[in-house]
Design an enzyme around this catalytic site. Structure first.
Site, short mmCIF file in Angstrom:
data_model
loop_
_atom_site.label_atom_id
_atom_site.label_comp_id
_atom_site.label_asym_id
_atom_site.label_seq_id
_atom_site.Cartn_x
_atom_site.Cartn_y
_atom_site.Cartn_z
N CYS A 125 -2.44 -1.83 9.30
CA CYS A 125 -2.92 -1.13 8.09
C CYS A 125 -3.75 0.11 8.38
O CYS A 125 -3.34 1.21 8.01
CB CYS A 125 -3.71 -2.10 7.21
SG CYS A 125 -2.66 -3.36 6.48
N LYS A 137 -2.04 3.41 9.98
CA LYS A 137 -1.03 4.07 9.15
C LYS A 137 -1.61 4.52 7.81
O LYS A 137 -1.21 5.56 7.27
CB LYS A 137 0.19 3.17 8.95
CG LYS A 137 -0.07 1.96 8.05
CD LYS A 137 1.13 1.61 7.20
CE LYS A 137 0.92 0.32 6.43
NZ LYS A 137 0.41 0.47 5.10
N THR A 188 0.86 -1.19 0.00
CA THR A 188 0.00 0.00 0.00
C THR A 188 0.89 1.24 0.00
O THR A 188 1.67 1.44 0.93
CB THR A 188 -0.90 -0.01 1.26
OG1 THR A 188 -1.64 -1.23 1.25
CG2 THR A 188 -1.85 1.18 1.26
N ARG A 213 -7.50 -9.76 4.44
CA ARG A 213 -7.50 -9.48 5.87
C ARG A 213 -6.72 -10.56 6.58
O ARG A 213 -6.92 -11.75 6.29
CB ARG A 213 -8.94 -9.50 6.42
CG ARG A 213 -9.81 -8.39 5.93
CD ARG A 213 -11.27 -8.70 6.18
NE ARG A 213 -11.70 -9.85 5.38
CZ ARG A 213 -12.95 -10.30 5.32
NH1 ARG A 213 -13.88 -9.72 6.04
NH2 ARG A 213 -13.26 -11.32 4.56
N LEU A 249 -19.45 -2.87 11.49
CA LEU A 249 -20.36 -2.09 12.33
C LEU A 249 -20.38 -2.68 13.75
O LEU A 249 -21.43 -2.73 14.39
CB LEU A 249 -21.77 -2.08 11.74
CG LEU A 249 -21.99 -1.20 10.50
CD1 LEU A 249 -23.45 -1.27 10.06
CD2 LEU A 249 -21.60 0.25 10.75
P1 NAD Z 1 5.26 -7.48 6.71
O1 NAD Z 1 6.10 -6.63 7.57
O2 NAD Z 1 4.54 -8.64 7.29
O3 NAD Z 1 6.14 -8.04 5.49
C1 NAD Z 1 7.05 -7.27 4.77
C2 NAD Z 1 8.27 -8.13 4.48
O4 NAD Z 1 9.15 -7.41 3.59
C3 NAD Z 1 9.10 -8.47 5.71
O5 NAD Z 1 9.24 -9.88 5.79
C4 NAD Z 1 10.45 -7.80 5.45
O6 NAD Z 1 11.54 -8.51 5.98
C5 NAD Z 1 10.48 -7.75 3.93
N1 NAD Z 1 11.40 -6.76 3.35
C6 NAD Z 1 11.60 -5.48 3.70
N2 NAD Z 1 12.54 -4.91 2.92
C7 NAD Z 1 12.92 -5.85 2.01
C8 NAD Z 1 13.86 -5.88 0.94
N3 NAD Z 1 14.58 -4.81 0.64
N4 NAD Z 1 14.00 -7.01 0.24
C9 NAD Z 1 13.27 -8.11 0.56
N5 NAD Z 1 12.37 -8.14 1.56
C10 NAD Z 1 12.20 -7.03 2.29
O7 NAD Z 1 4.22 -6.50 5.99
P2 NAD Z 1 2.78 -6.87 5.43
O8 NAD Z 1 1.79 -6.85 6.53
O9 NAD Z 1 2.90 -8.07 4.57
O10 NAD Z 1 2.49 -5.59 4.52
C11 NAD Z 1 3.16 -5.38 3.32
C12 NAD Z 1 2.45 -4.30 2.54
O11 NAD Z 1 1.13 -4.74 2.20
C13 NAD Z 1 2.24 -3.00 3.30
O12 NAD Z 1 2.35 -1.92 2.40
C14 NAD Z 1 0.83 -3.11 3.82
O13 NAD Z 1 0.23 -1.86 4.04
C15 NAD Z 1 0.15 -3.83 2.70
N6 NAD Z 1 -1.02 -4.62 3.09
C16 NAD Z 1 -1.02 -5.33 4.24
C17 NAD Z 1 -2.13 -6.09 4.58
C18 NAD Z 1 -2.14 -6.88 5.88
O14 NAD Z 1 -3.22 -7.31 6.27
N7 NAD Z 1 -1.03 -7.08 6.53
C19 NAD Z 1 -3.24 -6.13 3.73
C20 NAD Z 1 -3.20 -5.42 2.54
C21 NAD Z 1 -2.09 -4.66 2.24
#
Ligand code: NAD
Length: 428
Positions: free
Chosen positions: A259, A262, A122, A153, A249
């Site tokens: 999420c 932020k 995101t 989710r 709700l």
């Molecule tokens: P997370 O922290 O669980 O996973 C991110 C991963 O990226 C980590 O394992 C980290 O070690 C790795 N990483 C960071 N820098 C790196 C690099 N240079 N090379 C390789 N790997 C690297 O995060 P997440 O919850 O999976 O969220 C990821 C993105 O997706 C965010 O932007 C978040 O807003 C979005 N998102 C999250 C969700 C959710 O429910 N968690 C849902 C939709 C969207």
């Protein structure tokens, strides 16, 4: 069958990788956390997500899913590169996109044939444009950039990924549109094809709208408390209206997680940067903050003072079916109670391991009954199924004072009072 690389094997990346492998693609998941990659190679998962372990094992065993710490290896082996690294909140509320930028630099140095670079993280609107400019500034690079936001989710991530309400594909490239549409075809979901900026905005606008629904019902809950209404019935009555819908709700402690807080902060900042004061979202955030504080205030009122009191916390994860405690309301509430001099006991079915990395001076319990022993009050912070089925008759004599403050409205107020509890729900 596509060759796919996922950069960032966290909650989104690992689910995306495992699900795309399950759909028959060859997927290589990359992460720069060496320990995480070692664990994944051994078949261990870095977090709890229902069904994911089995899916990862199956696809790793059949050779469609592999793991590496080498971003170059992943890029070279693939035509489609998903970026799913974190985009946390900066101290000034903007989204921190440095991890995305690091990955883009690496891709720019490594690309040796046509690639589709997919923005799954995101990100603020216009990040895709920046990525495109950055990658195409190298004349040797042949690539298209696509914004493909993820709506899964935690806790129901596999089902959400495999049965999405919609797929958003943001790109003006026909070639990339065709490949991405084919990739998602097995999911049989409506596909929205648009430009990169619109796709990026769809994600922020959606998350903020969901947060808004939660704060709205929490504001209504406050009115219910002052007028004798029952917010559960109000929500039910509203939710049957197909224009409103019954999800998001549930009045209570409010939203948390990695999420909504932020993304809301980032969207308010994005608006500010283009000259719009997004007061509506600022109010959403204020209401959400006050819901957490309300739990502390209620405990304080019912106990006269928090100093020297023992309080049991039922649930630490920001929602059920996950061990994720990022921005979990429980963390805020526990810290506030501790500041006021309370002793804290905690129990959570999945999140205790992660909680140990963050919380200090709390007593960890093995089940709700051990938790209840000697407590002056119990606070329900996460609506785990297990808590709904607690033997309340067994709990009551274990408590020093039979006080339950239910931040998720999981119990029936009348039954609780009949059982002899001092019970306080939200909005009823
Ligand atoms: P997370 O922290 O669980 O996973 C991110 C991963 O990226 C980590 O394992 C980290 O070690 C790795 N990483 C960071 N820098 C790196 C690099 N240079 N090379 C390789 N790997 C690297 O995060 P997440 O919850 O999976 O969220 C990821 C993105 O997706 C965010 O932007 C978040 O807003 C979005 N998102 C999250 C969700 C959710 O429910 N968690 C849902 C939709 C969207």
């Amino acid at each position: 069958m596509n060759n796919i690389c996922i950069i960032g094997s966290g909650h989104v990346g690992l689910v995306t990788g495992a699900c795309l492998a399950e759909l028959g693609n060859k997927v290589i998941c990359v992460d720069n956390d060496a320990r995480k990659i070692e664990c994944l190679k051994e078949g261990e998962l870095p977090f709890y997500e229902p069904g994911l372990e089995e899916l990862v094992h199956r696809n790793a065993n059949n050779g469609r899913l592999s793991f590496t710490g080498s971003i170059e290896e992943g890029i070279k082996a693939s035509e489609i590169i998903f970026i799913s690294v974190g985009t946390p909140q900066n101290p000034d509320d903007t989204a921190d996109t440095t991890m995305v930028e690091t990955v883009i630099r690496k891709i720019s140095q490594t690309i040796d044939s046509y690639k589709i670079v997919v923005e799954k993280s995101t990100v603020p609107v216009k990040t895709g444009k920046w990525i495109s400019k950055k990658l195409n500034s190298n004349p040797a690079v042949d690539c298209d950039v696509v914004s493909n936001p993820e709506f899964l989710r935690e806790g129901s991530a596999l089902n959400d990924f495999m049965n999405p309400d919609r797929i958003v594909i943001g790109t003006t490239s026909e070639r990339a549109t065709k490949i991405m549409t084919e990739l998602y075809k097995p999911l049989k979901a409506p596909v929205i094809i648009t430009n990169i900026e619109t796709a990026e905005l769809i994600k922020h606008a959606s998350n903020c709208f969901l947060a808004l629904k939660i704060s709205y019902i929490n504001a209504v809950a406050t009115i219910c408390e002052k007028t004798g209404g029952d917010v559960i019935k109000v929500a039910e009555g509203m939710g049957h209206d197909s224009r409103i819908g019954n999800e998001f709700l549930n009045a209570g402690v409010g939203y948390g997680g990695s999420c909504f807080p932020k993304d809301l902060a980032a969207f308010i900042k994005i608006a500010e940067e283009v000259g719009y004061d997004f007061q509506l979202l600022k109010a959403v955030r204020e209401i959400n903050d006050s819901q957490r504080q309300q739990m502390v205030n209620r405990a304080s009122n019912l106990l006269n003072t928090l100093a020297g009191k023992t309080i049991g916390i039922l649930g630490i994860s920001f929602k059920p079916h996950t061990d994720d405690i990022r921005e979990a309301p429980a963390i805020y509430i526990i810290e506030k109670l501790q500041e006021a001099g309370s002793m804290i006991k905690v129990y959570d079915p999945q999140a205790l391991r992660k909680a140990r990395e963050v919380l200090v001076n709390v007593e960890y319990c093995r089940d709700p009954y051990e938790l209840a022993e000697g407590c002056d009050a119990l606070l329900v912070i996460t609506e785990w199924e297990e808590f709904k089925n607690i033997d309340l008759k067994r709990i009551k004599p274990l408590l020093r004072q039979p006080i339950i403050i239910d931040g998720r409205n999981i119990y029936d107020p009348q039954k609780m009072r009949k059982l002899g509890f001092t019970y306080c729900g939200t909005g009823r």
